[in-house]
Design an enzyme around this catalytic site. Structure first.
Site, PDB file in Angstrom:
ATOM      1  N   CYS A 186       0.762  -1.111   0.059  1.00 31.02           N
ATOM      2  CA  CYS A 186      -0.304   0.051   0.551  1.00 31.02           C
ATOM      3  C   CYS A 186       1.009   1.395  -0.717  1.00 31.02           C
ATOM      4  O   CYS A 186       1.334   1.614   1.428  1.00 31.02           O
ATOM      5  CB  CYS A 186      -1.178  -0.127   1.368  1.00 31.02           C
ATOM      6  N   CYS A 216      -0.079   4.196   2.586  1.00 26.45           N
ATOM      7  CA  CYS A 216      -0.491   3.890   3.606  1.00 26.45           C
ATOM      8  C   CYS A 216       1.471   4.209   4.229  1.00 26.45           C
ATOM      9  O   CYS A 216       1.713   4.780   5.195  1.00 26.45           O
ATOM     10  CB  CYS A 216      -0.851   2.057   3.989  1.00 26.45           C
ATOM     11  N   ASP A 217       1.905   3.561   3.105  1.00 21.86           N
ATOM     12  CA  ASP A 217       3.922   3.891   3.379  1.00 21.86           C
ATOM     13  C   ASP A 217       4.818   4.108   2.518  1.00 21.86           C
ATOM     14  O   ASP A 217       5.448   4.213   3.536  1.00 21.86           O
ATOM     15  CB  ASP A 217       4.636   1.621   3.872  1.00 21.86           C
TER      16      ASP A 217
END
Ligand SMILES: Cc1cc2nc3c(=O)[nH]c(=O)nc-3n(C[C@H](O)[C@H](O)[C@H](O)COP(=O)(O)OP(=O)(O)OC[C@H]3O[C@@H](n4cnc5c(N)ncnc54)[C@H](O)[C@@H]3O)c2cc1C
Length: 294
Positions: free
Chosen positions: A118, A121-122
């Site tokens: 992701c 997200c990261d």
């Protein structure tokens, strides 16, 4: 979320169990431009608006993971990872799809240590770093668009001879100048010490293995339906998608419905998933009313 909104508005006692809100939409790396009512909206914002709508409806919500469903007499039983069990007259499955794993050495070891499924997200953790995106489809290119202002350099590895991403996405990535696209590249291994520091791939044209020094790996090789927990009550096609009647989203078990990316529907989109959520809730309502009359 759409099934929840519809079911509660139809006067059904509605209980929604989910691992998280937003699923694939919350992880979308570029804005959404095809959900009616919003010319351009980020995945997170669209999810926030849907959740806000859901929460004003009379729906009981629990964050948990369903690990098994069964039928006992007239009732469906749902068991969760937190070892809870619930019964219901009807059940709507809308667990979508999870990222397809690479299944190469190093994948499990380096998950969260440089390997991610992701970018939203990261991605910010990889500021100024060299990263590889595995997958040359739209998801891979959208990830590259998201990372182009974060990473120092981006490799995109595609196992096929040709890229599958839309031309418009390819153009944006190629213009940025940071991305190097490698086709015919089959990922073999993710290496590192405590964190990822390299990937090994096979060049299909020469059969030779090559190494790329990277600090991050983003996996974008597609999704697989999250349906294993349902296997006793449904039929699958060859892709593990749940077979349903298109009119109602009903599975082979009366009262059990499957809406969205997890079913055999050929078009995996937010609006189609939401539409099927509505359809399944309306059909569940009919099913419960019919049962009550019998
Ligand atoms: C990179 C990418 C870009 C995309 N871009 C677009 C776009 O621009 N426009 C568009 O219309 N569509 C787009 N899509 C497709 C769209 O995101 C999906 O069609 C849509 O999210 C499907 O919704 P869903 O509710 O069926 O499944 P999901 O979004 O997968 O949601 C499923 C939910 O169920 C939860 N869940 C899973 N298993 C369990 C379990 N066992 N117990 C409890 N909860 C569980 C998940 O955590 C998740 O919250 C894109 C997809 C990807 C991957």
């Amino acid at each position: 979320m759409t099934a929840g909104i519809y079911a509660s508005r139809l006067g059904l006692k509605t209980f929604l169990i989910t691992r998280n809100f937003g699923g694939q939409v919350a992880k979308k790396a570029v804005d959404i431009e095809n959900y009616p009512g919003f010319k351009k909206i980020s995945g997170l914002e669209l999810v926030r608006k849907m959740e806000e709508h859901l929460r004003v409806c009379d729906v009981e919500i629990m964050i948990d993971e369903v690990i098994k469903i069964k039928k006992k007499g007239k009732e469906f039983l749902v068991r969760t990872a937190q070892k809870k069990e619930f019964g219901s007259k009807s059940l709507i499955l809308a667990t979508g799809a999870d990222p397809r794993p690479l299944e190469v050495p190093g994948e499990k070891e380096f998950l969260g240590k440089g390997l991610s499924y992701c970018a939203v997200c990261d991605g910010p953790l990889f500021r100024g770093k060299v990263v590889a995106i595995i997958g040359g489809g739209n998801a891979g290119f959208e990830t590259a668009i998201f990372l182009k202002n974060i990473a120092q350099k981006i490799y995109i590895l595609e196992s096929g001879t040709e890229l599958k991403a839309f031309a418009a996405n390819q153009e944006i990535v190629k213009k940025g100048g940071k991305a190097e696209i490698i086709t015919n590249a089959v990922l073999k291994e993710i290496r590192g010490d405590k964190l990822v520091n390299a990937i090994i791939y096979e060049d299909k044209k020469t059969g030779k293995e090559k190494e790329l020094k990277v600090e991050g790996v983003f996996v974008e090789i597609g999704h697989q339906p999250a349906t294993a927990y349902a296997k006793d009550l449904v039929d699958f096609n060859e892709r593990d998608e749940i077979k349903v009647e298109f009119e109602t989203c009903q599975t082979k078990t009366p009262g059990l419905f499957a809406a969205g990316d997890l079913n055999i529907g050929p078009f995996k989109q937010i609006v189609t998933a939401a539409g099927e959520g509505a359809k399944a809730a309306l059909a569940a309502h009919n099913y419960i009313q019919k049962k009550a009359r019998q």
